[in-house]
Design an enzyme around this catalytic site. Structure first.
Site, PDB file in Angstrom:
ATOM      1  N   ALA A 299       0.861  -1.189   0.000  1.00  0.00           N
ATOM      2  CA  ALA A 299       0.000   0.000   0.000  1.00  0.00           C
ATOM      3  C   ALA A 299       0.893   1.232   0.000  1.00  0.00           C
ATOM      4  O   ALA A 299       2.045   1.179   0.436  1.00  0.00           O
ATOM      5  CB  ALA A 299      -0.887  -0.020   1.236  1.00  0.00           C
TER       6      ALA A 299
ATOM      7  N   GLY B 189       0.760  -5.154   0.784  1.00  0.00           N
ATOM      8  CA  GLY B 189      -0.375  -5.244  -0.142  1.00  0.00           C
ATOM      9  C   GLY B 189       0.015  -5.818  -1.489  1.00  0.00           C
ATOM     10  O   GLY B 189      -0.838  -6.379  -2.194  1.00  0.00           O
TER      11      GLY B 189
ATOM     12  N   GLU C 141      -0.164  -9.443  -0.990  1.00  0.00           N
ATOM     13  CA  GLU C 141      -1.592  -9.760  -0.838  1.00  0.00           C
ATOM     14  C   GLU C 141      -2.303  -9.747  -2.193  1.00  0.00           C
ATOM     15  O   GLU C 141      -3.129 -10.610  -2.482  1.00  0.00           O
ATOM     16  CB  GLU C 141      -2.237  -8.760   0.137  1.00  0.00           C
ATOM     17  CG  GLU C 141      -1.715  -8.959   1.557  1.00  0.00           C
ATOM     18  CD  GLU C 141      -2.110  -7.852   2.524  1.00  0.00           C
ATOM     19  OE1 GLU C 141      -2.005  -6.667   2.167  1.00  0.00           O
ATOM     20  OE2 GLU C 141      -2.528  -8.174   3.645  1.00  0.00           O
TER      21      GLU C 141
ATOM     22  N   GLU D 164       4.417  -5.194   7.198  1.00  0.00           N
ATOM     23  CA  GLU D 164       3.606  -4.161   7.850  1.00  0.00           C
ATOM     24  C   GLU D 164       3.998  -3.964   9.314  1.00  0.00           C
ATOM     25  O   GLU D 164       3.932  -2.852   9.841  1.00  0.00           O
ATOM     26  CB  GLU D 164       2.115  -4.523   7.770  1.00  0.00           C
ATOM     27  CG  GLU D 164       1.515  -4.452   6.368  1.00  0.00           C
ATOM     28  CD  GLU D 164       1.624  -5.747   5.578  1.00  0.00           C
ATOM     29  OE1 GLU D 164       2.429  -6.631   5.953  1.00  0.00           O
ATOM     30  OE2 GLU D 164       0.886  -5.876   4.592  1.00  0.00           O
TER      31      GLU D 164
HETATM   32  N1  CAA Z   1       4.607   3.327  -0.412  1.00  0.00           N
HETATM   33  C1  CAA Z   1       5.012   4.497  -0.916  1.00  0.00           C
HETATM   34  N2  CAA Z   1       6.202   4.665  -1.514  1.00  0.00           N
HETATM   35  C2  CAA Z   1       7.010   3.595  -1.591  1.00  0.00           C
HETATM   36  C3  CAA Z   1       6.651   2.343  -1.088  1.00  0.00           C
HETATM   37  C4  CAA Z   1       5.369   2.217  -0.477  1.00  0.00           C
HETATM   38  N3  CAA Z   1       4.907   1.046   0.003  1.00  0.00           N
HETATM   39  N4  CAA Z   1       7.657   1.467  -1.294  1.00  0.00           N
HETATM   40  C5  CAA Z   1       8.616   2.162  -1.927  1.00  0.00           C
HETATM   41  N5  CAA Z   1       8.235   3.441  -2.119  1.00  0.00           N
HETATM   42  C6  CAA Z   1       8.993   4.531  -2.736  1.00  0.00           C
HETATM   43  C7  CAA Z   1      10.120   5.007  -1.836  1.00  0.00           C
HETATM   44  O1  CAA Z   1       9.638   5.917  -0.871  1.00  0.00           O
HETATM   45  C8  CAA Z   1      11.037   5.642  -2.851  1.00  0.00           C
HETATM   46  O2  CAA Z   1      10.544   6.909  -3.194  1.00  0.00           O
HETATM   47  P1  CAA Z   1      11.547   8.197  -3.201  1.00  0.00           P
HETATM   48  O3  CAA Z   1      12.516   7.892  -4.312  1.00  0.00           O
HETATM   49  O4  CAA Z   1      10.623   9.328  -3.521  1.00  0.00           O
HETATM   50  O5  CAA Z   1      12.199   8.236  -1.879  1.00  0.00           O
HETATM   51  C9  CAA Z   1      10.885   4.741  -4.070  1.00  0.00           C
HETATM   52  O6  CAA Z   1       9.653   4.056  -3.893  1.00  0.00           O
HETATM   53  C10 CAA Z   1      11.993   3.695  -4.178  1.00  0.00           C
HETATM   54  O7  CAA Z   1      12.053   2.976  -2.952  1.00  0.00           O
HETATM   55  P2  CAA Z   1      13.403   2.789  -2.100  1.00  0.00           P
HETATM   56  O8  CAA Z   1      14.332   3.942  -2.322  1.00  0.00           O
HETATM   57  O9  CAA Z   1      13.010   2.503  -0.678  1.00  0.00           O
HETATM   58  O10 CAA Z   1      13.998   1.495  -2.809  1.00  0.00           O
HETATM   59  P3  CAA Z   1      14.974   0.408  -2.162  1.00  0.00           P
HETATM   60  O11 CAA Z   1      15.390  -0.469  -3.293  1.00  0.00           O
HETATM   61  O12 CAA Z   1      16.008   1.063  -1.336  1.00  0.00           O
HETATM   62  O13 CAA Z   1      14.042  -0.446  -1.136  1.00  0.00           O
HETATM   63  C11 CAA Z   1      12.069  -1.677  -0.490  1.00  0.00           C
HETATM   64  C12 CAA Z   1      13.016  -1.249  -1.642  1.00  0.00           C
HETATM   65  C13 CAA Z   1      12.796  -2.635   0.469  1.00  0.00           C
HETATM   66  C14 CAA Z   1      10.887  -2.408  -1.137  1.00  0.00           C
HETATM   67  C15 CAA Z   1      11.583  -0.428   0.271  1.00  0.00           C
HETATM   68  O14 CAA Z   1      11.118   0.548  -0.657  1.00  0.00           O
HETATM   69  C16 CAA Z   1      10.467  -0.697   1.235  1.00  0.00           C
HETATM   70  O15 CAA Z   1      10.715  -1.231   2.305  1.00  0.00           O
HETATM   71  N6  CAA Z   1       9.207  -0.288   0.896  1.00  0.00           N
HETATM   72  C17 CAA Z   1       8.068  -0.365   1.778  1.00  0.00           C
HETATM   73  C18 CAA Z   1       7.555  -1.800   1.887  1.00  0.00           C
HETATM   74  C19 CAA Z   1       6.410  -1.873   2.862  1.00  0.00           C
HETATM   75  O16 CAA Z   1       6.541  -1.568   4.034  1.00  0.00           O
HETATM   76  N7  CAA Z   1       5.234  -2.316   2.373  1.00  0.00           N
HETATM   77  C20 CAA Z   1       4.038  -2.482   3.177  1.00  0.00           C
HETATM   78  C21 CAA Z   1       3.167  -1.273   3.074  1.00  0.00           C
HETATM   79  S1  CAA Z   1       1.768  -1.335   4.176  1.00  0.00           S
HETATM   80  C22 CAA Z   1       0.613  -2.314   3.427  1.00  0.00           C
HETATM   81  O17 CAA Z   1       0.813  -2.838   2.354  1.00  0.00           O
HETATM   82  C23 CAA Z   1      -0.680  -2.448   4.192  1.00  0.00           C
HETATM   83  C24 CAA Z   1      -1.626  -3.504   3.740  1.00  0.00           C
HETATM   84  O18 CAA Z   1      -1.409  -4.689   3.911  1.00  0.00           O
HETATM   85  C25 CAA Z   1      -2.925  -3.132   3.134  1.00  0.00           C
END
Ligand code: CAA
Length: 257
Positions: A65, A108, A111, A131
């Site tokens: 998400a 998500g 999922e 999450e």
């Molecule tokens: N939401 C919004 N933006 C996101 C994102 C997310 N879930 N995942 C990545 N991005 C964005 C980053 O903020 C970044 O943007 P900027 O360049 O503007 O800073 C861009 O995408 C590239 O990401 P990274 O620089 O972080 O890339 P990386 O290769 O260093 O890391 C990653 C990759 C490990 C996937 C890392 O991006 C990460 O941990 N992302 C979040 C994953 C996460 O926590 N997902 C769960 C979300 S909650 C959910 O999904 C709830 C549900 O069940 C309904």
């Protein structure tokens, strides 16, 4: 039709849908889910489409998400808005949907992949429910679908620690049906989808309904459900054609009726 965050291609009777937010690792924003649902509606309604492939980029199927969009929500925004409910459109598809996952399928994203009918994984795929690291928990079925697919121990560990699974582990655990070299993933997914699209569409849809029933009911009721649909296939011209073609040692010409 063109969408802001989804790219579409048609390959014969297969519709390829590609999640496309390259700057955000395909994070599932409201716009992306709105576009995805519209593209799914369009594929479901299209007479000439029989199977859908859902994929992302080489780097990410979807990283979850959109955290930036969700961060400021209050409990009432989340509860009354019920934003995750709209993600479930994909589970109501009657035509089969194959997920082709390369790179990150997190939160998500994992999922969404699990809502598809089966997952083909590139050798670069990484699955996880991180999450917990954001102070929340899975909200689009992760705690339920992952547990049914890989069992309690692995699902519990992944949901409680946020650890990612690589493609080999995901295949061993039963989360994905097969692992494919990344460079061949989309072509192989389209090939498999075309194979399915070449079968009798009503038989495919009934089969999908039956396999999904296994998650919703007892064994004896599921077997009764299967038998009713099995007998129903004998009412279709495609059953006559499929068996006649077998006997005549020729490929069947299904009319999808
Ligand atoms: N939401 C919004 N933006 C996101 C994102 C997310 N879930 N995942 C990545 N991005 C964005 C980053 O903020 C970044 O943007 P900027 O360049 O503007 O800073 C861009 O995408 C590239 O990401 P990274 O620089 O972080 O890339 P990386 O290769 O260093 O890391 C990653 C990759 C490990 C996937 C890392 O991006 C990460 O941990 N992302 C979040 C994953 C996460 O926590 N997902 C769960 C979300 S909650 C959910 O999904 C709830 C549900 O069940 C309904």
């Amino acid at each position: 039709m063109a969408y802001e965050t989804i790219l579409t291609e048609t390959h014969g009777r297969v519709r390829l849908l590609r999640l496309h937010r390259p700057d955000a690792l395909n994070a599932l924003s409201v716009q992306l889910i709105t576009d995805l649902n519209a593209a799914l509606d369009e594929a479901e309604a299209a007479q000439d489409i029989a199977c859908i492939v859902l994929t992302g980029s080489d780097k990410a199927f979807a990283a979850g998400a959109d955290v930036k969009e969700m961060q400021g929500k209050s409990y009432l925004d989340a509860y009354l808005g019920d934003f995750v409910a709209s993600w479930e459109r994909i589970t109501q598809m009657r035509k089969p949907v194959v997920a082709a996952v390369a790179g990150f399928a997190l939160g998500g994203g994992c999922e969404l992949a699990m809502m598809c009918d089966f997952i083909l994984a590139a050798d670069t795929a990484r699955f996880g429910q991180p999450e917990i690291k954001l102070g929340i928990m899975p909200g689009a079925g992760g705690s339920q679908r992952l547990t049914r697919l890989v069992g309690k121990s692995k699902a519990m560990e992944m949901c409680l620690t946020g650890r990612m699974m690589d493609a080999a582990e995901a295949e061993r655990a039963g989360l994905v049906s097969r692992v494919i070299p990344a460079a061949e993933l989309v072509a192989e997914a389209i090939r498999v989808a075309q194979l399915i699209a070449g079968m009798s569409l009503p038989a495919v849809m009934m089969t999908k309904e039956c396999v999904n029933q296994a998650y919703e009911t007892s064994l004896s009721e599921g077997i009764r459900f299967e038998r009713r649909l099995f007998y129903a296939t004998f009412a279709t011209p495609d059953q006559k054609e499929g068996m006649q073609a077998f006997i005549e040692k020729r490929p069947p010409a299904f009319g999808n009726r």
